[in-house]
Design a protein around this motif. Sequence first.
Motif, PDB file in Angstrom:
ATOM      1  N   GLN A 130       0.953  -1.248  -0.046  1.00 31.39           N
ATOM      2  CA  GLN A 130       0.170   0.155   0.213  1.00 31.39           C
ATOM      3  C   GLN A 130       0.897   1.311  -0.069  1.00 31.39           C
ATOM      4  OE1 GLN A 130      -3.170   0.652  -0.278  1.00 31.39           O
ATOM      5  NE2 GLN A 130      -3.926  -1.735  -0.100  1.00 31.39           N
ATOM      6  N   THR A 131       1.820   1.180   0.787  1.00 29.39           N
ATOM      7  CA  THR A 131       2.866   2.388   0.932  1.00 29.39           C
ATOM      8  C   THR A 131       3.642   2.511  -0.441  1.00 29.39           C
ATOM      9  OG1 THR A 131       3.103   1.914   3.220  1.00 29.39           O
ATOM     10  CG2 THR A 131       4.871   3.494   2.120  1.00 29.39           C
ATOM     11  N   VAL A 132       3.911   1.528  -1.176  1.00 28.66           N
ATOM     12  CA  VAL A 132       4.609   1.423  -2.552  1.00 28.66           C
ATOM     13  C   VAL A 132       3.649   2.035  -3.457  1.00 28.66           C
ATOM     14  CG1 VAL A 132       5.838   0.173  -4.357  1.00 28.66           C
ATOM     15  CG2 VAL A 132       5.983  -0.320  -1.843  1.00 28.66           C
ATOM     16  N   SER A 133       2.381   1.713  -3.394  1.00 27.59           N
ATOM     17  CA  SER A 133       1.456   2.435  -4.237  1.00 27.59           C
ATOM     18  C   SER A 133       1.136   3.806  -4.011  1.00 27.59           C
ATOM     19  CB  SER A 133      -0.044   1.404  -4.334  1.00 27.59           C
ATOM     20  OG  SER A 133      -0.375   1.891  -2.994  1.00 27.59           O
ATOM     21  N   GLY A 134       1.380   4.338  -2.851  1.00 31.42           N
ATOM     22  CA  GLY A 134       1.080   5.591  -2.503  1.00 31.42           C
ATOM     23  C   GLY A 134       2.266   6.393  -3.319  1.00 31.42           C
ATOM     24  N   HIS A 135       3.565   5.774  -2.884  1.00 33.59           N
ATOM     25  CA  HIS A 135       4.477   6.513  -3.351  1.00 33.59           C
ATOM     26  C   HIS A 135       4.749   6.426  -5.290  1.00 33.59           C
ATOM     27  CE1 HIS A 135       6.042   6.506   0.749  1.00 33.59           C
ATOM     28  NE2 HIS A 135       7.101   7.224   0.270  1.00 33.59           N
ATOM     29  N   PHE A 136       3.950   5.465  -5.643  1.00 36.04           N
ATOM     30  CA  PHE A 136       4.047   5.397  -7.123  1.00 36.04           C
ATOM     31  C   PHE A 136       2.987   6.427  -7.576  1.00 36.04           C
ATOM     32  CE2 PHE A 136       1.469   4.058 -10.890  1.00 36.04           C
ATOM     33  CZ  PHE A 136       2.416   4.025 -11.667  1.00 36.04           C
ATOM     34  N   LEU A 137       1.857   6.873  -7.005  1.00 34.45           N
ATOM     35  CA  LEU A 137       1.273   7.917  -7.383  1.00 34.45           C
ATOM     36  C   LEU A 137       2.111   9.129  -7.108  1.00 34.45           C
ATOM     37  CD1 LEU A 137      -1.488   9.151  -8.137  1.00 34.45           C
ATOM     38  CD2 LEU A 137      -2.230   9.042  -5.507  1.00 34.45           C
ATOM     39  N   LEU A 138       2.798   9.273  -5.807  1.00 31.25           N
ATOM     40  CA  LEU A 138       3.607  10.694  -5.632  1.00 31.25           C
ATOM     41  C   LEU A 138       4.563  10.610  -6.628  1.00 31.25           C
ATOM     42  CD1 LEU A 138       4.970  12.671  -4.011  1.00 31.25           C
ATOM     43  CD2 LEU A 138       6.017  10.941  -2.642  1.00 31.25           C
ATOM     44  N   ALA A 139       5.400   9.823  -6.892  1.00 29.61           N
ATOM     45  CA  ALA A 139       6.461   9.739  -8.071  1.00 29.61           C
ATOM     46  C   ALA A 139       5.868  10.015  -9.292  1.00 29.61           C
ATOM     47  CB  ALA A 139       7.224   8.338  -7.978  1.00 29.61           C
ATOM     48  N   THR A 140       4.778   9.653  -9.672  1.00 30.29           N
ATOM     49  CA  THR A 140       4.173  10.121 -11.161  1.00 30.29           C
ATOM     50  C   THR A 140       3.861  11.386 -11.142  1.00 30.29           C
ATOM     51  OG1 THR A 140       3.346   7.746 -11.213  1.00 30.29           O
ATOM     52  CG2 THR A 140       2.154   9.301 -12.528  1.00 30.29           C
ATOM     53  N   CYS A 141       3.112  12.049 -10.086  1.00 26.90           N
ATOM     54  CA  CYS A 141       2.708  13.319 -10.072  1.00 26.90           C
ATOM     55  C   CYS A 141       4.042  14.325 -10.203  1.00 26.90           C
ATOM     56  CB  CYS A 141       1.859  13.598  -8.673  1.00 26.90           C
ATOM     57  SG  CYS A 141       0.228  12.745  -8.893  1.00 26.90           S
ATOM     58  N   PHE A 142       4.937  13.848  -9.148  1.00 26.77           N
ATOM     59  CA  PHE A 142       6.208  14.666  -9.139  1.00 26.77           C
ATOM     60  C   PHE A 142       7.132  14.917 -10.370  1.00 26.77           C
ATOM     61  CE2 PHE A 142      10.626  15.593  -7.253  1.00 26.77           C
ATOM     62  CZ  PHE A 142      10.293  16.972  -6.958  1.00 26.77           C
ATOM     63  N   ALA A 143       7.157  13.424 -11.020  1.00 32.03           N
ATOM     64  CA  ALA A 143       7.737  13.686 -12.439  1.00 32.03           C
ATOM     65  C   ALA A 143       6.901  14.398 -13.394  1.00 32.03           C
ATOM     66  CB  ALA A 143       8.085  12.083 -12.796  1.00 32.03           C
ATOM     67  N   ALA A 144       5.832  14.138 -13.231  1.00 30.01           N
ATOM     68  CA  ALA A 144       5.056  14.699 -14.604  1.00 30.01           C
ATOM     69  C   ALA A 144       5.021  16.299 -14.191  1.00 30.01           C
ATOM     70  CB  ALA A 144       3.482  14.292 -14.139  1.00 30.01           C
ATOM     71  N   PHE A 145       5.091  16.680 -13.005  1.00 26.38           N
ATOM     72  CA  PHE A 145       5.115  18.080 -12.736  1.00 26.38           C
ATOM     73  C   PHE A 145       6.463  18.836 -13.067  1.00 26.38           C
ATOM     74  CE2 PHE A 145       6.384  21.705 -10.028  1.00 26.38           C
ATOM     75  CZ  PHE A 145       5.093  22.705  -9.983  1.00 26.38           C
ATOM     76  N   ILE A 146       7.479  17.957 -12.909  1.00 23.32           N
ATOM     77  CA  ILE A 146       8.849  18.445 -13.633  1.00 23.32           C
ATOM     78  C   ILE A 146       8.746  18.631 -15.002  1.00 23.32           C
ATOM     79  CG2 ILE A 146      11.439  17.925 -13.744  1.00 23.32           C
ATOM     80  CD1 ILE A 146      11.186  16.710 -11.092  1.00 23.32           C
ATOM     81  N   VAL A 147       8.399  17.717 -15.558  1.00 27.01           N
ATOM     82  CA  VAL A 147       8.445  17.695 -17.134  1.00 27.01           C
ATOM     83  C   VAL A 147       7.209  18.719 -17.579  1.00 27.01           C
ATOM     84  CG1 VAL A 147       7.561  16.146 -19.114  1.00 27.01           C
ATOM     85  CG2 VAL A 147       8.831  15.147 -17.580  1.00 27.01           C
TER      86      VAL A 147
END
Length: 791
Positions: free
Chosen positions: A271-288
């Motif tokens: 569950q924590t990994v899935s939450g970090h997956f959402l976090l990582a996707t949003c953060f990377a998309a924000f940088i791009v």
Amino acid sequence: MGLLMSLSLLVGPVYAQDKAEPDPEARVARAEATLKAARASLDDADTPLTLDALSERAQSAKDDADAAAKALAPQLAQVNEQLAPLGEVADGITESREVAVQRAALGRQRNALDGTIKRAELAAVNASQLLADIDKMRVSQFSEELGRKVASPLSPALWHQVAEVAPSDTTRVVGLYRQGASAVRTAFKREGWGVPLLGLGVALVLFFPLRLWLRSAGRRYAASERAPKGRLRRSGLAVWLLAVGTLLPGLAAWTLLSALDSVGAIPPRLQTVSGHFLLATCFAAFIVALSASLLVPKRPSWRLLDLDDTAARNLRKYAWSAAAVSWISIMLVAVDHAARTSEVNTIALDGVIALTYLGLIMAMLVTLSRLHRRQTAEAAERAEAQAADARARGPAQRSGWMVLTRVAGNLVVVAAIIASLLGYLNFAKFVTQQLVWGGIVVLTMTLLLKFADDLCTAILHPDSRFGRTVVLTTGLSAAQVEQAGVLLSAVSRIGVVILAMLVFAAPFGNLGSVLGSIESLSHGISIGSITLEPGKVVLAVVVLLVGLALMQALQRWLVETYLPKTELDLGAQNSISTVARYVGIILAVLWALAALGIGFERLALVVSALSVGIGFGLQAITQNFVSGLILLAERPVKIGDWVKIGDQEGDIRRINVRSTEITVGDKSTLIVPNSELITKTVRNMTMGNAQGRIQIQFSVPLNTDVAAVKQVLLDAYAGHASVLQDPAPSVYIDSISGGQVAINSFAYTSSPRSTYGTRSDLFFSVLQELAGKGIALSAPTDIHLVGEGQR
């Protein structure tokens, strides 16, 4: 890790509470219980995550206590109001049983409410102290973590330890993978493939066609005639691209995870990994998306940063690399924590992440250095090609933000390299991540500052639709509406800067405590017995603006409609309209203060204190202050007027609230107290009529052809460019006596300041013309006394 935890608090899933809010008594009890448990667990808190959890619990307890005290305060006031008419029981008087029962019931109710409020206030104080202790412990742990020394990543010792624990760590990671794969197979076998495939299809639609179509639609609208004119279309498009590029990938990731979680395909450990997956996707998309909004490699005219095409393309590649590194590092850290690998493996992972960020930062600095050299060379070439214009253009254009970025980047690179070589991997990872995080925050703030300024100034521009509506409905001038847009822009930009500072400081501590502080500020700031709440401040500003608008409308009605219909002269009409304006301003201010919660009794105290101060020696200062307000309001003299006070005359250059600055003829500055301009006689040369008057007087003998003299004067006046023809020059015979004719003549100029020079020119011209015509002027009569012996 502080950056990742703060980001998870920012974009992590929020679970709503469906339970109804308890009563104030229950909230106080819950706050006391929470504080007791948190205080007992504080000594065992040895990780930042534990401290964050305790801080959230302490802040929640403080919120409960504050809410309970605020909810019970009106009830206590109501009970006190009910007890007030009953009064105190006098000695020797026996009151009726009904009154005694009622008094006793109200007394018990008051005591219970007062006790609960005091418990809530004590709980709030204890929560604040607990938050302070947690912050101290967090700072101590953070310092210890940054100062912890391990083996250098360049030394074989660290990697030898990693190799020793690699089999066991690999087993843990494989076990985590098998647990996730087993959960997926079981869920798909039990629930089928329908929901996961639907979630995957929706995620792909959101990520690719919808995202691309929205980006293209935004560009088409920005390039169309329907888009706002000016800079707003460019900054607005950048914000649109940033929002679409961040929200759509994040929504796609959330849709996919929700579909998998709905069928039970995500086990508890993941569950924590899935939450970090959402976090990582949003953060990377924000940088791009941020790089695409600011750099715009294919459309230089839409670029918000001062970069050439080569630098924009290179930095765009590095932005994609930073997004990939951030996504991978967040996921690796999440998997590392979920698999519970060894400490040595975590240290090595932090070192690899720090070195990766370090290499990325160095590549960006090289690109910025080359860009700076190109800009310097281009500026030098322009200076050589246009040597005549070299002073106007300057030698070489230097970008302040680029120099600052390079200096900060070089310092971080040097510090990170030294820290990595010495074995301080946590420090190296922190400074590199913080530089990347700070760069993202600064670039986002730059974009939002441009957008806020363009939006506010465009909305309240006099030529915009909304600006014209405001001008027509409120009666404000176009300049005032434009000034309101500038002020609104300043307020919004200050808000953006404050928000950026909070976001930048989030990795240094628990974001929840920062947000809790903001929430407590939103409840109001106590200044003595007055509490300034944001809602009341906004209401007071609105009330003040409405009151001033009504005052202006009333004054306009008096000046344009009512007063001209009366038999009053212009001076009386002006006095009535001015007094009405002052009264309207005072009433608007009092109305705004009442909306702010400042009653008239507090104003009476302020006025009393001011009167006492005036009695002890502030009369002159107050007199000059009030006189300055009168000068600024009535404007009997204004900046640029030529005035004469006493034996001094000059131009008014500045009007302050205490004194007025007058520049006299020798270019010195005369500082005059405002009360002098109000209480004494002042001659304003340019107030009612800005024209200057020239007077030429002389005498001629009685046998002179006065018609020729008159024509000479009129021709001289007509021949000078500074003399006005309307009012026309005039020549008079002032008197005839003693064998002489006194000639007096007048002419007018456009400004009193040109009178002296024009009169001198006319004197030269008239004397020369009279001499040419043989007309002599009368000379003073000399009287000689001759004695009898000298005859």
